[in-house]
Write a protein that holds these residues in place. Structure first.
Motif, PDB file in Angstrom:
ATOM      1  N   THR A 272       0.715  -1.248  -0.016  1.00 32.38           N
ATOM      2  CA  THR A 272      -0.011  -0.078  -0.061  1.00 32.38           C
ATOM      3  C   THR A 272       1.011   1.156   0.052  1.00 32.38           C
ATOM      4  O   THR A 272       0.631   2.212  -0.390  1.00 32.38           O
ATOM      5  CB  THR A 272      -1.048  -0.048   1.143  1.00 32.38           C
ATOM      6  OG1 THR A 272      -1.617  -1.130   1.199  1.00 32.38           O
ATOM      7  CG2 THR A 272      -1.796   1.271   1.155  1.00 32.38           C
ATOM      8  N   HIS A 273       1.971   1.238   0.749  1.00 35.82           N
ATOM      9  CA  HIS A 273       3.020   2.445   0.723  1.00 35.82           C
ATOM     10  C   HIS A 273       3.355   2.751  -0.328  1.00 35.82           C
ATOM     11  O   HIS A 273       3.351   3.773  -0.948  1.00 35.82           O
ATOM     12  CB  HIS A 273       3.954   1.950   1.867  1.00 35.82           C
ATOM     13  CG  HIS A 273       5.304   3.139   1.883  1.00 35.82           C
ATOM     14  ND1 HIS A 273       5.281   4.016   2.846  1.00 35.82           N
ATOM     15  CD2 HIS A 273       6.110   3.402   0.954  1.00 35.82           C
ATOM     16  CE1 HIS A 273       6.339   4.654   2.554  1.00 35.82           C
ATOM     17  NE2 HIS A 273       6.940   4.501   1.451  1.00 35.82           N
ATOM     18  N   GLU A 274       3.745   1.445  -1.280  1.00 32.66           N
ATOM     19  CA  GLU A 274       4.299   2.033  -2.538  1.00 32.66           C
ATOM     20  C   GLU A 274       3.505   2.319  -3.387  1.00 32.66           C
ATOM     21  O   GLU A 274       3.532   3.135  -4.410  1.00 32.66           O
ATOM     22  CB  GLU A 274       4.974   0.468  -3.017  1.00 32.66           C
ATOM     23  CG  GLU A 274       6.289   0.110  -2.387  1.00 32.66           C
ATOM     24  CD  GLU A 274       7.322   1.240  -2.247  1.00 32.66           C
ATOM     25  OE1 GLU A 274       7.693   1.941  -3.051  1.00 32.66           O
ATOM     26  OE2 GLU A 274       7.910   0.994  -0.895  1.00 32.66           O
ATOM     27  N   LEU A 275       2.075   1.736  -3.462  1.00 33.98           N
ATOM     28  CA  LEU A 275       1.111   2.164  -4.512  1.00 33.98           C
ATOM     29  C   LEU A 275       0.775   3.644  -4.010  1.00 33.98           C
ATOM     30  O   LEU A 275       0.287   4.584  -5.004  1.00 33.98           O
ATOM     31  CB  LEU A 275      -0.168   1.167  -4.347  1.00 33.98           C
ATOM     32  CG  LEU A 275       0.204  -0.224  -4.912  1.00 33.98           C
ATOM     33  CD1 LEU A 275      -1.010  -0.884  -4.443  1.00 33.98           C
ATOM     34  CD2 LEU A 275       0.006   0.105  -6.366  1.00 33.98           C
ATOM     35  N   ILE A 276       0.854   4.345  -3.019  1.00 38.83           N
ATOM     36  CA  ILE A 276       0.452   5.491  -2.814  1.00 38.83           C
ATOM     37  C   ILE A 276       1.636   6.388  -3.255  1.00 38.83           C
ATOM     38  O   ILE A 276       0.981   7.507  -3.896  1.00 38.83           O
ATOM     39  CB  ILE A 276       0.602   5.822  -1.194  1.00 38.83           C
ATOM     40  CG1 ILE A 276      -0.728   4.999  -0.471  1.00 38.83           C
ATOM     41  CG2 ILE A 276       0.443   7.328  -0.895  1.00 38.83           C
ATOM     42  CD1 ILE A 276      -0.537   4.968   1.001  1.00 38.83           C
ATOM     43  N   HIS A 277       2.720   5.899  -3.470  1.00 39.93           N
ATOM     44  CA  HIS A 277       3.773   6.657  -4.323  1.00 39.93           C
ATOM     45  C   HIS A 277       3.285   6.983  -5.506  1.00 39.93           C
ATOM     46  O   HIS A 277       3.731   8.002  -6.195  1.00 39.93           O
ATOM     47  CB  HIS A 277       5.152   6.046  -4.060  1.00 39.93           C
ATOM     48  CG  HIS A 277       5.972   5.990  -3.239  1.00 39.93           C
ATOM     49  ND1 HIS A 277       6.464   7.369  -2.692  1.00 39.93           N
ATOM     50  CD2 HIS A 277       6.554   5.276  -2.175  1.00 39.93           C
ATOM     51  CE1 HIS A 277       7.192   7.151  -1.410  1.00 39.93           C
ATOM     52  NE2 HIS A 277       7.186   5.932  -1.180  1.00 39.93           N
ATOM     53  N   THR A 278       2.713   6.170  -6.187  1.00 36.95           N
ATOM     54  CA  THR A 278       2.117   6.294  -7.754  1.00 36.95           C
ATOM     55  C   THR A 278       1.070   7.459  -7.640  1.00 36.95           C
ATOM     56  O   THR A 278       0.931   7.883  -8.842  1.00 36.95           O
ATOM     57  CB  THR A 278       1.599   4.889  -8.327  1.00 36.95           C
ATOM     58  OG1 THR A 278       0.434   4.817  -7.500  1.00 36.95           O
ATOM     59  CG2 THR A 278       2.450   3.843  -8.030  1.00 36.95           C
ATOM     60  N   GLU A 291       7.533  13.165  -0.748  1.00 36.98           N
ATOM     61  CA  GLU A 291       7.123  11.819  -1.305  1.00 36.98           C
ATOM     62  C   GLU A 291       7.164  10.837  -0.527  1.00 36.98           C
ATOM     63  O   GLU A 291       6.311   9.678  -0.647  1.00 36.98           O
ATOM     64  CB  GLU A 291       8.446  11.625  -2.471  1.00 36.98           C
ATOM     65  CG  GLU A 291       8.273  12.457  -3.475  1.00 36.98           C
ATOM     66  CD  GLU A 291       9.249  12.562  -4.518  1.00 36.98           C
ATOM     67  OE1 GLU A 291       9.387  12.449  -5.589  1.00 36.98           O
ATOM     68  OE2 GLU A 291      10.655  12.105  -4.008  1.00 36.98           O
ATOM     69  N   GLU A 292       7.890  10.757   0.679  1.00 41.40           N
ATOM     70  CA  GLU A 292       7.979   9.757   1.671  1.00 41.40           C
ATOM     71  C   GLU A 292       6.934   9.933   2.925  1.00 41.40           C
ATOM     72  O   GLU A 292       6.213   9.237   3.371  1.00 41.40           O
ATOM     73  CB  GLU A 292       9.072   9.460   2.255  1.00 41.40           C
ATOM     74  CG  GLU A 292      10.095   8.772   1.174  1.00 41.40           C
ATOM     75  CD  GLU A 292       9.917   7.397   0.627  1.00 41.40           C
ATOM     76  OE1 GLU A 292       8.973   6.963   1.296  1.00 41.40           O
ATOM     77  OE2 GLU A 292      10.378   7.115  -0.261  1.00 41.40           O
ATOM     78  N   GLY A 293       6.647  11.191   3.027  1.00 40.11           N
ATOM     79  CA  GLY A 293       6.028  11.567   4.242  1.00 40.11           C
ATOM     80  C   GLY A 293       4.456  11.281   3.842  1.00 40.11           C
ATOM     81  O   GLY A 293       3.716  10.801   4.871  1.00 40.11           O
ATOM     82  N   THR A 343      13.174  12.730   6.600  1.00 39.19           N
ATOM     83  CA  THR A 343      12.444  12.412   5.198  1.00 39.19           C
ATOM     84  C   THR A 343      11.233  11.812   5.538  1.00 39.19           C
ATOM     85  O   THR A 343      10.102  11.929   5.087  1.00 39.19           O
ATOM     86  CB  THR A 343      13.346  11.598   4.414  1.00 39.19           C
ATOM     87  OG1 THR A 343      14.543  12.456   4.206  1.00 39.19           O
ATOM     88  CG2 THR A 343      12.820  11.288   3.127  1.00 39.19           C
ATOM     89  N   TYR A 344      11.300  10.583   6.385  1.00 46.51           N
ATOM     90  CA  TYR A 344       9.989   9.929   6.613  1.00 46.51           C
ATOM     91  C   TYR A 344       9.048  10.562   7.586  1.00 46.51           C
ATOM     92  O   TYR A 344       7.669  10.716   7.288  1.00 46.51           O
ATOM     93  CB  TYR A 344      10.477   8.356   6.900  1.00 46.51           C
ATOM     94  CG  TYR A 344      11.018   7.779   5.745  1.00 46.51           C
ATOM     95  CD1 TYR A 344      10.167   6.940   5.000  1.00 46.51           C
ATOM     96  CD2 TYR A 344      12.284   7.738   5.450  1.00 46.51           C
ATOM     97  CE1 TYR A 344      10.712   6.115   4.032  1.00 46.51           C
ATOM     98  CE2 TYR A 344      12.672   7.121   4.114  1.00 46.51           C
ATOM     99  CZ  TYR A 344      11.714   6.403   3.163  1.00 46.51           C
ATOM    100  OH  TYR A 344      12.336   5.448   2.432  1.00 46.51           O
ATOM    101  N   TRP A 345       9.598  10.606   9.039  1.00 47.94           N
ATOM    102  CA  TRP A 345       8.555  11.139   9.784  1.00 47.94           C
ATOM    103  C   TRP A 345       8.584  12.684   9.855  1.00 47.94           C
ATOM    104  O   TRP A 345       7.530  13.149  10.335  1.00 47.94           O
ATOM    105  CB  TRP A 345       9.224  10.412  11.114  1.00 47.94           C
ATOM    106  CG  TRP A 345       8.903   8.935  11.024  1.00 47.94           C
ATOM    107  CD1 TRP A 345       9.798   8.114  10.887  1.00 47.94           C
ATOM    108  CD2 TRP A 345       7.650   8.433  11.295  1.00 47.94           C
ATOM    109  NE1 TRP A 345       9.073   6.784  10.997  1.00 47.94           N
ATOM    110  CE2 TRP A 345       7.971   7.082  11.115  1.00 47.94           C
ATOM    111  CE3 TRP A 345       6.159   8.863  11.285  1.00 47.94           C
ATOM    112  CZ2 TRP A 345       6.665   6.105  11.242  1.00 47.94           C
ATOM    113  CZ3 TRP A 345       5.382   8.142  11.252  1.00 47.94           C
ATOM    114  CH2 TRP A 345       5.500   6.501  11.293  1.00 47.94           C
TER     115      TRP A 345
HETATM  116 ZN    ZN Z   1       8.478   4.996   0.281  1.00 48.33          ZN
END
Ligand code: ZN
Length: 449
Positions: A272-278, A291-293, A343-345
């Motif tokens: 799901t995380h990767e699909l949200i990137h799309t 992009e990661e947040g 980047t992430y959090w």
């Molecule tokens: Zn990611």
């Protein structure tokens, strides 16, 4: 018409209406060697190149002139072709996928008995080129073997030169391709025929859950075609890692361990995380935190919305993880502090605070999802965008702009968020449904519209 043509040069006439790069790749019967023939329009460069790490596997470069083929001397990733800029060039060469897959960092990975790569690995292309022009890629495979790409279902692709120079992953070989259709598109699960640690019923449950999470978030799948390559790595267990690449399409590569249990599938967040990137356009490197947040914040929110996560677990998780996104000493703002935490959090903290402000401004009628859906209109990861324009597009769906003002405040300044005050206001800690914003918290996993 004739008169008009008389004013065009001979080479321009030849190329009128044709793609600037016209690439035809044929996989040999043994499935290990690729023979490529390509026509390049005038206007680019007098030399052609591939990435240096892939160069040892590319050989037999020839150029055609008046029906005669002759060898092009070159090497080390560079082949000069006289007059190619003025007249265009008709080239052919071969690429040894088998040998490249045995070398480290060549850009070709084994995929079952086949290969996983980005087409740029074997594509000889002009050293410099004008972006945005049309390109065509046609791929032929022998019986029993297939080609599949993040650019689309194929085997013929109308794309742009930039998307062949960059572009998502593709594979040659014998593999299974399962299509999961949902509103707005198809997610294709591509897995090698051999030693796959996941059953088809597990795969089906896994992909359907992820597809419906995306439909819930965006009202549809972000792109008409998303290729997901399942790559077993022969060690560890469960779903190990995911990565997503766009430009002209989307490909996700998910690494699987030796064993994948039902529980691994149920609890997986990677797909799901990767699909949200799309759903988000490709942004400049400085904005990788957005992009990661977005997926870092959104994936657990979707689990909460769909009842796959309890509200308690959702808030506990945010409370324990969001502080990792706060600025540390010497922070220079989100755009200038590319650490893992920021980047992430830091990106997730931006999304959470934006979501809170959107809910506050609209009395709970709108959420971050309203802005994200508006941002999807920018074209998702298949395209490139400017962060400020993208966030303004998100704001346009809101009763009051939230994203651009928050970006202006956080991009180049270390803004520490008083999370304890927010938890108190929302009644997270201490738990209090009658806290000033207790009702907002209780509705966090609802549509909010
Ligand atoms: Zn990611």
């Amino acid at each position: 018409m004739k008169l008009l043509c008389a004013f065009l040069s001979a080479s321009a006439m030849l190329w009128a209406g044709a793609p600037a790069w016209d690439i035809h790749a044929r996989l040999a019967a043994d499935g290990r060697r690729l023979a490529v023939e390509a026509r390049f329009a005038p206007g680019d460069a007098d030399a052609f190149m591939v990435d240096p790490a892939a160069a040892p596997f590319l050989s037999g470069v020839e150029v055609e002139s008046a029906g005669q083929w002759r060898a092009v001397p070159g090497g080390g990733g560079r082949w000069p072709v006289a007059d190619a800029e003025a007249r265009g060039a008709h080239l052919r060469w071969t690429f040894d996928l088998g040998a490249a897959s045995r070398a480290r960092r060549s850009g070709v990975r084994p995929f079952g008995t086949g290969f996983l790569f980005r087409p740029r690995v074997w594509l000889l292309r002009p050293e410099t080129f004008l972006p945005g022009r049309a390109a065509r890629l046609v791929v032929d495979t022998p019986p029993g073997l297939s080609f599949v790409s993040g650019l689309g279902p194929g085997p013929s692709y109308a794309t742009r030169v930039d998307d062949l120079d960059g572009g998502p992953e593709a594979a040659f070989g014998a593999f299974s391709l399962t299509r999961f259709a949902a509103k707005g598109g198809v997610i294709a699960a591509i897995a090698p025929d051999e030693n796959l640690p996941i059953s088809s019923s597990q795969q089906s449950r896994w992909f359907k859950t992820a597809a419906s999470a995306l439909e819930d978030a965006y009202g549809r799948l972000p792109l008409p075609w998303t290729a997901v390559f399942l790559l077993p790595v022969g060690q560890g267990s469960g779903v190990l890692f995911g990565s997503t690449r766009g430009e002209g399409g989307a490909a996700i590569v998910v690494l699987l361990g030796q064993r994948v249990s039902d529980e691994d599938v149920t609890e997986d967040w990677v797909l799901t995380h990767e699909l949200i990137h799309t759903a988000l356009p490709d942004l400049e490197r400085d904005h990788h935190w957005l992009e990661e947040g977005i997926p870092t914040y959104l994936e657990p929110l979707l689990r909460l919305r769909e009842g796959r996560e309890t509200a308690e677990a959702f808030w506990d998780d945010l409370r324990s993880k969001l502080p990792q996104g706060q600025p540390q000493a010497e922070d220079r703002g989100l755009d200038r502090t590319p650490t893992w935490g920021r980047t992430y959090w830091g990106g997730a903290l931006f999304c959470f605070v934006a979501d809170l402000r959107i809910r506050e401004a609209s009395g709970g009628k709108q959420t971050l999802l309203d802005a994200l859906r508006a941002m999807l209109a920018a074209g998702g990861i298949a395209s490139h965008d400017d962060i400020r324009r993208l966030l303004a597009q998100g704001d346009s769906a809101l009763t009051k702009p939230v994203l651009v003002p928050l970006y202006d405040a956080w991009a180049e300044h270390p803004e520490t968020v008083d999370l304890d005050a927010i938890w108190k206001r929302l009644g997270v800690t201490p738990k209090d449904d009658r806290a000033p914003e207790g009702a907002l918290r209780q509705d966090w996993g609802k549509n909010g519209k």
